[in-house]
Write a protein that holds these residues in place. Structure first.
Motif, PDB file in Angstrom:
ATOM      1  N   ASN A  15       0.857  -1.189   0.000  1.00  0.00           N
ATOM      2  CA  ASN A  15       0.000   0.000   0.000  1.00  0.00           C
ATOM      3  C   ASN A  15       0.892   1.237   0.000  1.00  0.00           C
ATOM      4  O   ASN A  15       2.011   1.203   0.492  1.00  0.00           O
ATOM      5  CB  ASN A  15      -0.913  -0.001   1.215  1.00  0.00           C
ATOM      6  N   ASP A  16       0.385   2.313  -0.543  1.00  0.00           N
ATOM      7  CA  ASP A  16       1.142   3.564  -0.603  1.00  0.00           C
ATOM      8  C   ASP A  16       0.154   4.700  -0.783  1.00  0.00           C
ATOM      9  O   ASP A  16      -0.947   4.496  -1.307  1.00  0.00           O
ATOM     10  CB  ASP A  16       2.125   3.524  -1.794  1.00  0.00           C
ATOM     11  N   ASP A  17       0.528   5.882  -0.346  1.00  0.00           N
ATOM     12  CA  ASP A  17      -0.332   7.051  -0.570  1.00  0.00           C
ATOM     13  C   ASP A  17      -0.447   7.381  -2.055  1.00  0.00           C
ATOM     14  O   ASP A  17      -1.450   7.920  -2.502  1.00  0.00           O
ATOM     15  CB  ASP A  17       0.192   8.268   0.198  1.00  0.00           C
ATOM     16  N   ASP A  18       0.595   7.063  -2.804  1.00  0.00           N
ATOM     17  CA  ASP A  18       0.597   7.278  -4.249  1.00  0.00           C
ATOM     18  C   ASP A  18      -0.074   6.070  -4.913  1.00  0.00           C
ATOM     19  O   ASP A  18       0.411   4.943  -4.823  1.00  0.00           O
ATOM     20  CB  ASP A  18       2.038   7.419  -4.751  1.00  0.00           C
ATOM     21  N   PHE A  19      -1.205   6.296  -5.574  1.00  0.00           N
ATOM     22  CA  PHE A  19      -1.982   5.222  -6.195  1.00  0.00           C
ATOM     23  C   PHE A  19      -1.117   4.355  -7.105  1.00  0.00           C
ATOM     24  O   PHE A  19      -1.259   3.141  -7.144  1.00  0.00           O
ATOM     25  CB  PHE A  19      -3.158   5.810  -6.985  1.00  0.00           C
ATOM     26  N   PHE A  20      -0.209   4.961  -7.849  1.00  0.00           N
ATOM     27  CA  PHE A  20       0.587   4.222  -8.824  1.00  0.00           C
ATOM     28  C   PHE A  20       1.694   3.379  -8.196  1.00  0.00           C
ATOM     29  O   PHE A  20       2.308   2.566  -8.868  1.00  0.00           O
ATOM     30  CB  PHE A  20       1.144   5.184  -9.869  1.00  0.00           C
ATOM     31  N   LYS A  29      -5.104  -1.292  -5.274  1.00  0.00           N
ATOM     32  CA  LYS A  29      -5.758  -0.464  -6.292  1.00  0.00           C
ATOM     33  C   LYS A  29      -7.219  -0.875  -6.451  1.00  0.00           C
ATOM     34  O   LYS A  29      -8.105  -0.023  -6.552  1.00  0.00           O
ATOM     35  CB  LYS A  29      -5.026  -0.569  -7.624  1.00  0.00           C
ATOM     36  N   VAL A  30      -7.472  -2.182  -6.455  1.00  0.00           N
ATOM     37  CA  VAL A  30      -8.855  -2.673  -6.553  1.00  0.00           C
ATOM     38  C   VAL A  30      -9.658  -2.182  -5.358  1.00  0.00           C
ATOM     39  O   VAL A  30     -10.797  -1.730  -5.504  1.00  0.00           O
ATOM     40  CB  VAL A  30      -8.882  -4.216  -6.646  1.00  0.00           C
TER      41      VAL A  30
END
Length: 111
Positions: free
Chosen positions: A48-53, A60-61
């Motif tokens: 997980n990350d604050d940046d979606f990419f 992401k799902v």
């Protein structure tokens, strides 16, 4: 039927020539990744990350599904905001075997 009629909602994912599931338990407010491969050999990771990419696909799902729940004013939206994605571990998890995954998913859905 609407989303409130379902207990569990599963998304079948094909990534790195490997099938797995991202499931949302609407009663327990839980997100589970179901993968027949052992975690050490599976190409599927939970990052997980604050940046979606920079997130891996299961997160992401989860993010996209949460946005949908909010959009349709689903009562569980806030519950899934805090829910962490977890991987379901199997005693019979396979190592280096991507062929058996389709059969594994069928067995999971039958049980």
């Amino acid at each position: 039927m609407t989303l409130t009629d379902y207990c569990v909602i599963c998304f079948v994912i094909l990534e790195f020539s490997h099938f797995y599931l991202v499931c949302f338990d609407m009663e327990k407010d839980a997100v589970t990744v179901i993968d027949n491969m052992d975690v050490t050999g599976s190409p599927i990771k939970l990052v997980n990350d604050d940046d979606f990419f920079k997130k891996t696909t299961p997160f992401k799902v989860k993010d996209v599904f949460k946005k949908h729940l909010k959009l349709v004013n689903h009562p569980k939206f806030l519950s899934f905001e805090a829910a962490m994605s977890k991987r379901l571990d199997f005693e019979w998890a396979t190592v280096g075997n991507s062929v058996v995954v389709g059969c594994s998913l069928c067995v999971i859905f039958e049980s």
